[in-house]
Design an enzyme around this catalytic site. Structure first.
Site, PDB file in Angstrom:
ATOM      1  N   HIS A 264       3.672 -14.121  -0.075  1.00 30.39           N
ATOM      2  CA  HIS A 264       2.899 -13.823   1.450  1.00 30.39           C
ATOM      3  C   HIS A 264       3.196 -13.223   2.512  1.00 30.39           C
ATOM      4  CE1 HIS A 264       2.424 -17.084   4.483  1.00 30.39           C
ATOM      5  NE2 HIS A 264       3.493 -16.274   4.660  1.00 30.39           N
ATOM      6  N   GLU A 265       4.820 -12.406   2.406  1.00 31.72           N
ATOM      7  CA  GLU A 265       4.751 -12.207   3.382  1.00 31.72           C
ATOM      8  C   GLU A 265       4.216 -10.588   2.677  1.00 31.72           C
ATOM      9  OE1 GLU A 265       5.944 -13.060   5.788  1.00 31.72           O
ATOM     10  OE2 GLU A 265       6.859 -14.752   4.376  1.00 31.72           O
ATOM     11  N   HIS A 268       1.473 -10.298   4.779  1.00 30.70           N
ATOM     12  CA  HIS A 268       1.113  -9.623   6.318  1.00 30.70           C
ATOM     13  C   HIS A 268       1.796  -8.364   6.025  1.00 30.70           C
ATOM     14  CE1 HIS A 268       1.553 -13.567   8.876  1.00 30.70           C
ATOM     15  NE2 HIS A 268       2.973 -13.970   7.271  1.00 30.70           N
ATOM     16  N   GLU A 303      -2.194 -14.537  10.018  1.00 26.65           N
ATOM     17  CA  GLU A 303      -1.711 -16.200   9.000  1.00 26.65           C
ATOM     18  C   GLU A 303      -2.831 -15.618   7.917  1.00 26.65           C
ATOM     19  OE1 GLU A 303       1.508 -16.820   9.177  1.00 26.65           O
ATOM     20  OE2 GLU A 303       1.217 -18.193   7.293  1.00 26.65           O
TER      21      GLU A 303
END
Lengths: 510, 510
Positions: A264-265, A268, A303
């Site tokens: 997830h990060e 980003h 996101e």
């Protein structure tokens, strides 16, 4: 282009200060000894105030006026025109917000967050209530200062999601509910507990870290220009595209925690690392309202990238078909008796649950709708802070068929309201919608994309995303970017298609 | 005390910015991915310029004038009076230095340091020469701008060591030479290679790190308010007394590298951690000339603390008698065939050598004298940059009986001159002298100190140092502090006594 260059140099220095604030925050959350908190708080306050005074100064106004006259004839889609527009918009809004109000919110926020943390631990909503009431009142004041036509929520969401309004959100939520609630009902009817519990084992933290690094490097996170560390609440933060830091958290008994937080990060991080180099230190990598150095088109757009890589790639069958052997290599004993398909199913199990951050792809957006609907009702005065637990629990029952046994697992679970982050929750759902819409567009434009992903070639997708989305930084709004790649503004259909397709298959609903 | 409080608040914010600069530097040297260097450079430049503009502003002048009138009658030894004096002195000096000159030095320094690094690797002094000549010229300009009575070196050393002059240094060096050179001759005459090479082994880095942490915690470094990390060039840096970061470097085949660097940096850290809390964010923890948040009385005084803990405690027989078992616990095989006394002797072997940073306690100050004598000659024009290798090698032969085989191991070995750090070298020797003088005073005032140290009780010494030296931050000069504890200003006799005593014993010279 003297005036424009002068403004650009001024903004570049302001941007440097925001990158420095990011560095201080990263250090605070990953490295700083606990006793350093008070000093760090003062350093952050001093630099935040200084940065703000530089941005709202007469000098900015003078440079901006001059640059606007100079660039007046430029193409309105050019980076130059967009940069000026963003500086102008933010400057006008900043000047409308009384500095007293900002100071009050900051002071209350710090206290209120501490009270919230204690009241959550002690399951004591009443002691948090007066703080939340004050914070709500300040947010209403903020909304009035920023200004809006229809609903105070419109002023607040403007800080995070340009172009989004409460009216549009209500339409989006209606569409999502119409698609998701029946799907969830069908899934719940057939869901069975897993035959074996994959996670009843110990997973060495050093091996977890290596695996997180491998998987994030695999999807293209560039460790020459980044780091991976551990943090209690995982986050991504950057100090220009050349220094992008991601974090994850480790649970010795639950491997997916670290893996999916890292993916997830890294999602980003991929956004930041692939912004065009010429946007470094410019308005187009600056969130002027949040005083935050960040390059994505909006918080929802950021996101989109994290959720695309975490869920649509990282939780796909194809991903684990290819990479399950890595799990087995790092944890041979723990994964001896299972296979890729079982792992894929385990990390995609759908179950109504109480806690947003633990929710699956199907139920996640229901948690968001509940919060946003409550926020709107609070802001318009239709619901009082006193009624919060009651309305929270009623909506949980309505959307998820569950009633929290206590406020700790109900209305007290999220930090956001304590520090005043009203208007932020929708960005998570916008990200989910956008991820499905963008990935569908990528498949439509690249007929061989599915084959490439199945072969573990993520570079083709990354390059396409970089060219079409990432590289533009904040130059275009999410709707503009979506229209360029898909011909449509934000649209819930691809997300609903994706969920229907993936989970019908997974649960044998057809 | 309104005016004084206003000034104090202004300085506190300036100090915050210097703490932030320290954080950026720490991150750059320990955590930052290499590709982040260019962005970080800009961030440092922006904040350094901003901090300077805040300090040399009309606002500082106005607040300072008002505070001075208000505090005029205060005791001249009070923290208040001292704080005002330091701000005033620094303000006047800052205003005498043209900002053009500062910018020129910074720009040249960055380039020159890179050229130096390359020319050292390639043993190519001629390509470094033009940069060094320019840097020397700028340092002469700086000395003229700051002003001096006797020798340009006096203006430059003022930046690091208040109260020190070239005349005093020449006297100090003469005394040291008279004591050290004959001692060295006696040692060299009897020195024998060690019977066994203690270091022919592998030392696991994780175990080294644990050991460094243990030993530094043992002498009192507070890990609640600090961290230990690794860095290619070990250093200590702090962002107030509540967040003190130390570093060390690890060599898999040479254990003393990490141990003694860690003890050295922890010695610096102990100074910062034990400054009185009321001096946090004040002039008395600010080096205004260097724009550096640091709390020691001077650079030499800071070095006194690092060298006291590294050498006088950390390289003592008593220390290893008590703690050798820790080495054996972490490295049972590597230390199976040896004992505490052999280890003590191995880490105290005296040998003339080419490289300053590897020098032992006896020869170390000779390396410093050589550099300082050359710096003075350069500044007064008695020696030209062309003649440097020749004069360097001649002095090495005179003091240490060695001639460097190349410039890499001669005149090119230190980074200092490349970035313009003229006037800094003496602080190392001042630290050595002060360490011996302070420890002698502590023993004189605490008759049971030797017994306590022999028992591994370092707290008594730490408390005494804190009360007598550390707590005052930059309020008093090294000479004032030394006079308070020993009745004398800086005096070489205790260092010469210490060396004579320790090495006569070690080498059986009596």
């Amino acid at each position: 282009m003297t005036a424009y260059d002068d403004l650009t140099a001024h903004i570049a220095e302001y941007h440097d200060l925001l990158c420095i604030l990011n560095t201080l925050k990263w250090d605070m959350r990953t490295m700083m000894p606990a006793a350093g908190a008070a000093s760090r708080g003062r350093q952050l306050a001093t630099l935040t105030t200084l940065a703000k005074s530089i941005f709202v100064s007469e000098e900015t106004a003078r440079l901006l006026d001059a640059a606007e006259s100079e660039v007046a004839s430029a193409d309105s889609d050019s980076y130059r025109a967009r940069a000026l527009q963003q500086i102008r918009d933010a400057y006008e809004i900043h000047r409308r917000i009384p500095s007293d109000l900002v100071a009050q919110m900051a002071a209350l926020g710090a206290e209120s967050e501490a009270v919230w943390a204690k009241s959550r631990t002690e399951n004591d909503f009443p002691s948090f209530k007066p703080y939340l009431s004050q914070m709500l009142a300040l947010n209403i004041e903020l909304a009035e200062a920023i200004g809006y036509e229809d609903h105070p929520f419109d002023a607040l969401i403007l800080q995070f999601e340009p172009g989004m309004t409460s009216a549009r959100l209500q339409q989006i939520f209606a569409e999502l509910k119409a698609g998701v609630l029946p799907l969830l009902e069908r899934i719940v009817a057939v869901d069975q507990p897993l035959a074996i519990d994959l996670w009843e084992a110990e997973y060495d933290l050093a091996a977890q870290k290596k695996l997180c690094r491998e998987l994030t490097a695999l999807i293209g996170f560039d460790y020459e220009r980044g780091r991976l560390d551990s943090a209690p609440h995982p986050f991504e933060i950057s100090f220009t595209r050349d220094d992008v830091r991601i974090t994850t958290r480790y649970d010795a008994n639950y491997l997916p925690m670290s893996l999916f937080a890292a993916l997830h990060e890294a999602g980003h991080g991929l956004y930041e690392q692939n912004i065009a180099p010429e946007l470094t230190r410019t308005a187009l990598t600056t969130d002027f309202l949040g005083q935050y150095a960040v390059g994505g088109a909006s918080y929802g757009a950021h996101e989109f990238s994290s959720r695309l890589w975490e869920n649509q790639i990282g939780r796909s069958r194809g991903f684990w078909r290819l990479h399950f052997n890595r799990l087995q290599r790092h944890f041979p004993e723990q994964f001896a008796g299972t296979d890729a398909e079982s792992f894929y199913r385990a990390v995609n199990r759908v179950r109504p649950s109480l806690i947003r951050v633990e929710a699956d792809e199907v139920t996640y957006n229901l948690h968001i709708m509940l919060r946003v609907e409550i926020e709107m009702a609070l802001l318009e005065g239709a619901v009082s802070v006193d009624e919060l637990p009651e309305i929270w629990n009623a909506k949980m029952q309505e959307y998820l068929g569950l009633t929290p046994p206590d406020d700790r697992r109900g209305v007290l679970q999220d930090v956001h309201w304590s520090f005043g982050g009203f208007g932020n929750f929708p960005t998570y759902t916008i990200g989910n919608i956008m991820a499905a819409q963008v990935l569908a567009a990528a498949h439509a434009q690249m007929p061989d994309l599915a084959a490439k992903l199945a072969d573990g070639d993520y570079q083709a997708l990354l390059t396409w995303l970089s060219e079409n989305i990432y590289r533009h930084g904040r130059a275009y709004s999410p709707d503009e970017l979506l229209t360029r790649v898909s011909g449509e503004e934000l649209n819930t259909a691809p997300l609903l298609d994706y969920l229907e397709h993936k989970y019908s298959d997974l649960y044998g609903l057809r």
